[in-house]
Design a protein around this motif. Structure first.
Motif, PDB file in Angstrom:
ATOM      1  N   ARG A 124     -14.072   7.377   5.951  1.00 32.60           N
ATOM      2  CA  ARG A 124     -15.367   7.446   5.272  1.00 32.60           C
ATOM      3  C   ARG A 124     -15.236   8.101   3.899  1.00 32.60           C
ATOM      4  NH1 ARG A 124     -19.236   9.364  10.365  1.00 32.60           N
ATOM      5  NH2 ARG A 124     -19.512   7.266  11.275  1.00 32.60           N
ATOM      6  N   GLY A 125     -14.372   9.113   3.811  1.00 34.93           N
ATOM      7  CA  GLY A 125     -14.148   9.760   2.525  1.00 34.93           C
ATOM      8  C   GLY A 125     -13.498   8.811   1.527  1.00 34.93           C
ATOM      9  N   PHE A 126     -12.525   8.023   2.007  1.00 39.39           N
ATOM     10  CA  PHE A 126     -11.862   7.028   1.160  1.00 39.39           C
ATOM     11  C   PHE A 126     -12.870   5.992   0.664  1.00 39.39           C
ATOM     12  CE2 PHE A 126      -9.371   2.893   1.347  1.00 39.39           C
ATOM     13  CZ  PHE A 126      -8.880   3.005   0.056  1.00 39.39           C
ATOM     14  N   ASP A 127     -13.713   5.509   1.566  1.00 37.41           N
ATOM     15  CA  ASP A 127     -14.750   4.534   1.221  1.00 37.41           C
ATOM     16  C   ASP A 127     -15.685   5.111   0.151  1.00 37.41           C
ATOM     17  OD1 ASP A 127     -16.707   2.574   1.189  1.00 37.41           O
ATOM     18  OD2 ASP A 127     -17.566   3.137   3.114  1.00 37.41           O
ATOM     19  N   LYS A 128     -16.116   6.333   0.342  1.00 36.31           N
ATOM     20  CA  LYS A 128     -17.047   6.958  -0.601  1.00 36.31           C
ATOM     21  C   LYS A 128     -16.416   7.130  -1.978  1.00 36.31           C
ATOM     22  CE  LYS A 128     -19.937  11.070  -1.231  1.00 36.31           C
ATOM     23  NZ  LYS A 128     -20.376  12.364  -0.617  1.00 36.31           N
ATOM     24  N   ARG A 129     -15.178   7.614  -2.013  1.00 39.18           N
ATOM     25  CA  ARG A 129     -14.501   7.834  -3.305  1.00 39.18           C
ATOM     26  C   ARG A 129     -14.251   6.515  -4.034  1.00 39.18           C
ATOM     27  NH1 ARG A 129     -11.900  11.442   0.105  1.00 39.18           N
ATOM     28  NH2 ARG A 129     -10.101  10.052   0.423  1.00 39.18           N
ATOM     29  N   LEU A 130     -13.908   5.468  -3.285  1.00 44.23           N
ATOM     30  CA  LEU A 130     -13.655   4.163  -3.894  1.00 44.23           C
ATOM     31  C   LEU A 130     -14.940   3.596  -4.499  1.00 44.23           C
ATOM     32  CD1 LEU A 130     -11.853   1.774  -4.503  1.00 44.23           C
ATOM     33  CD2 LEU A 130     -12.167   0.986  -2.140  1.00 44.23           C
ATOM     34  N   ARG A 131     -16.039   3.678  -3.770  1.00 48.68           N
ATOM     35  CA  ARG A 131     -17.320   3.195  -4.298  1.00 48.68           C
ATOM     36  C   ARG A 131     -17.735   3.980  -5.539  1.00 48.68           C
ATOM     37  NH1 ARG A 131     -20.867   0.175  -0.605  1.00 48.68           N
ATOM     38  NH2 ARG A 131     -19.803  -0.208   1.378  1.00 48.68           N
TER      39      ARG A 131
ATOM     40  N   TRP B 217       0.838  -1.191   0.000  1.00 47.51           N
ATOM     41  CA  TRP B 217       0.000   0.000   0.000  1.00 47.51           C
ATOM     42  C   TRP B 217       0.878   1.248   0.000  1.00 47.51           C
ATOM     43  CZ3 TRP B 217      -4.740   1.385  -1.024  1.00 47.51           C
ATOM     44  CH2 TRP B 217      -5.219   2.614  -0.569  1.00 47.51           C
ATOM     45  N   HIS B 218       0.731   2.055  -1.049  1.00 49.04           N
ATOM     46  CA  HIS B 218       1.473   3.305  -1.116  1.00 49.04           C
ATOM     47  C   HIS B 218       0.541   4.502  -0.987  1.00 49.04           C
ATOM     48  CE1 HIS B 218       5.304   1.475  -2.113  1.00 49.04           C
ATOM     49  NE2 HIS B 218       4.735   0.750  -3.068  1.00 49.04           N
ATOM     50  N   SER B 219      -0.496   4.520  -1.801  1.00 45.27           N
ATOM     51  CA  SER B 219      -1.379   5.683  -1.775  1.00 45.27           C
ATOM     52  C   SER B 219      -2.698   5.357  -2.448  1.00 45.27           C
ATOM     53  CB  SER B 219      -0.726   6.876  -2.488  1.00 45.27           C
ATOM     54  OG  SER B 219      -0.637   6.637  -3.879  1.00 45.27           O
ATOM     55  N   GLU B 220      -3.678   6.160  -2.115  1.00 43.23           N
ATOM     56  CA  GLU B 220      -4.977   6.050  -2.771  1.00 43.23           C
ATOM     57  C   GLU B 220      -4.843   6.322  -4.259  1.00 43.23           C
ATOM     58  OE1 GLU B 220      -8.913   8.877  -2.768  1.00 43.23           O
ATOM     59  OE2 GLU B 220      -8.106   8.295  -0.798  1.00 43.23           O
ATOM     60  N   LEU B 221      -3.989   7.265  -4.616  1.00 46.61           N
ATOM     61  CA  LEU B 221      -3.809   7.634  -6.021  1.00 46.61           C
ATOM     62  C   LEU B 221      -3.298   6.456  -6.839  1.00 46.61           C
ATOM     63  CD1 LEU B 221      -3.950   9.933  -8.082  1.00 46.61           C
ATOM     64  CD2 LEU B 221      -1.574  10.504  -7.491  1.00 46.61           C
ATOM     65  N   LEU B 222      -2.356   5.684  -6.280  1.00 46.81           N
ATOM     66  CA  LEU B 222      -1.820   4.529  -7.000  1.00 46.81           C
ATOM     67  C   LEU B 222      -2.910   3.488  -7.229  1.00 46.81           C
ATOM     68  CD1 LEU B 222       0.583   2.944  -8.160  1.00 46.81           C
ATOM     69  CD2 LEU B 222       1.020   2.074  -5.852  1.00 46.81           C
ATOM     70  N   LEU B 223      -3.696   3.203  -6.191  1.00 51.65           N
ATOM     71  CA  LEU B 223      -4.785   2.230  -6.315  1.00 51.65           C
ATOM     72  C   LEU B 223      -5.789   2.683  -7.364  1.00 51.65           C
ATOM     73  CD1 LEU B 223      -6.522  -0.204  -5.409  1.00 51.65           C
ATOM     74  CD2 LEU B 223      -7.478   1.278  -3.631  1.00 51.65           C
ATOM     75  N   PHE B 224      -6.223   3.932  -7.282  1.00 52.07           N
ATOM     76  CA  PHE B 224      -7.252   4.411  -8.189  1.00 52.07           C
ATOM     77  C   PHE B 224      -6.759   4.426  -9.633  1.00 52.07           C
ATOM     78  CE2 PHE B 224     -10.200   6.964  -5.156  1.00 52.07           C
ATOM     79  CZ  PHE B 224     -10.299   5.845  -4.347  1.00 52.07           C
ATOM     80  N   GLY B 225      -5.455   4.611  -9.836  1.00 48.15           N
ATOM     81  CA  GLY B 225      -4.914   4.600 -11.182  1.00 48.15           C
ATOM     82  C   GLY B 225      -4.903   3.222 -11.811  1.00 48.15           C
ATOM     83  N   LYS B 226      -4.926   2.176 -10.986  1.00 51.88           N
ATOM     84  CA  LYS B 226      -4.883   0.808 -11.484  1.00 51.88           C
ATOM     85  C   LYS B 226      -6.261   0.144 -11.558  1.00 51.88           C
ATOM     86  CE  LYS B 226      -0.120  -0.356 -10.215  1.00 51.88           C
ATOM     87  NZ  LYS B 226       0.272  -0.895 -11.529  1.00 51.88           N
TER      88      LYS B 226
END
Length: 313
Positions: free
Chosen positions: A286-293, A222-231
């Protein structure tokens, strides 16, 4: 089109009022029923609960809790799991005809379609055809009266007669079909994506998504939310391709299932949020959860030309 079930599902209580439905309790009892009968393939729990989720996805429920249990037990028995069905009924406190009208009553095409459509997970286009075949069978038997239970069992019998003799139960599901390519192979081999077999009697296209396995395989750590969302577009694109191929396989044998949704299920989602939300404040999590969904919904909505129900377990 994407269908996103609300976080709370509803059924009707004894007085016909809307009440919150314990979907997690249903899943737990199903897992218990399978385990007690020595069945270890837990993907089967998803196979049976998906049909319930389809029925409860709207804000206006049409089934009581007893009718939902009856639907599940009917599908279990029809799919070759009579022992599991019996155990499930015991766990749910059901009798053999729970949720059914046992009285012998006159039948017509409308009643046949209503009973079959509410008691079995049929495709919209399948109900009329099966009701017609039941009508022919009842007429041939010279029966002017029938109970709901008899109509349901007759429908199941006629469905089985359509199947190849080599594929009588859900255990004889069609081998999963998967896309070719290195990216897809990696996702499947690392269990970030799991393509489930296709059941012959009540087929549904379904793929499971494990975000923890995806992060471990594709992001190293796990590095960052940005890395996950890019993949994530790669993950969603391959999941959609799997569903498209499964859907094609289903429609080649069952054209009436054209209106049935495909299912993408994000498994162990709460565990993923808890694990990778460590160090975040409650508000940040909660913000991370919402953005991921929101991103997952957008990815599954923009890709296919068929209906996908996106769910979280």
């Amino acid at each position: 089109m994407i269908l996103i079930p609300s976080e709370r599902l509803f059924a009707l209580d004894g007085s016909g009022q809307r009440t919150s439905y314990d979907f997690d309790g249903l899943c737990e009892d199903l897992r218990d029923a399978f385990s007690r009968n020595g069945v270890c393939d837990m993907w089967l729990v998803n196979q049976f609960t998906l049909t319930v989720e389809e029925r409860l996805r709207g804000d206006e429920p049409s089934l009581t809790e007893g009718e939902i249990d009856s639907l599940v037990s009917s599908v279990l028995a029809a799919s070759g799991y009579a022992d599991v069905s019996k155990t499930f009924m015991e766990l749910r406190g059901m009798d053999a005809i729970s949720g059914l009208q046992v009285a012998m009553r006159p039948w017509d095409s409308h009643r046949l379609a209503d009973v079959l459509g509410s008691r079995l997970p049929l495709a919209p286009g399948q109900v009329h055809g099966l009701a017609t075949r039941c009508s022919v069978a009842l007429t041939g038997l010279g029966l002017q009266f029938a109970s709901d239970e008899f109509i349901r069992e007759l429908g199941i019998h006629l469905l089985h007669r359509q199947q190849s003799p080599a594929k009588e139960t859900i255990s004889d599901a069609v081998d999963m079909v998967v896309p070719t390519g290195e990216d897809a192979d990696n996702l499947l081999s690392n269990r970030a994506l799991v393509a489930y077999p296709i059941a012959p009697l009540f087929p549904r296209a379904q793929v499971a998504i494990d975000l923890k396995a995806f992060v471990k395989a594709e992001c190293d750590e796990w590095h960052s939310e940005l890395l996950l969302f890019g993949k994530l577009p790669e993950l969603a694109g391959n999941a959609i391709q799997i569903l498209a191929q499964q859907r094609k396989t289903i429609l080649e044998q069952n054209p009436d299932f054209d209106k049935c949704p495909c299912h993408a299920v994000v498994t162990k989602y709460a565990d993923f949020i808890e694990t990778y939300g460590q160090g975040m404040s409650l508000r940040e999590r909660r913000g991370f959860d919402k953005r991921l969904r929101q991103l997952l919904s957008a990815l599954f909505e923009s890709g296919p030309d068929f209906e996908i129900m996106l769910g979280y377990r």
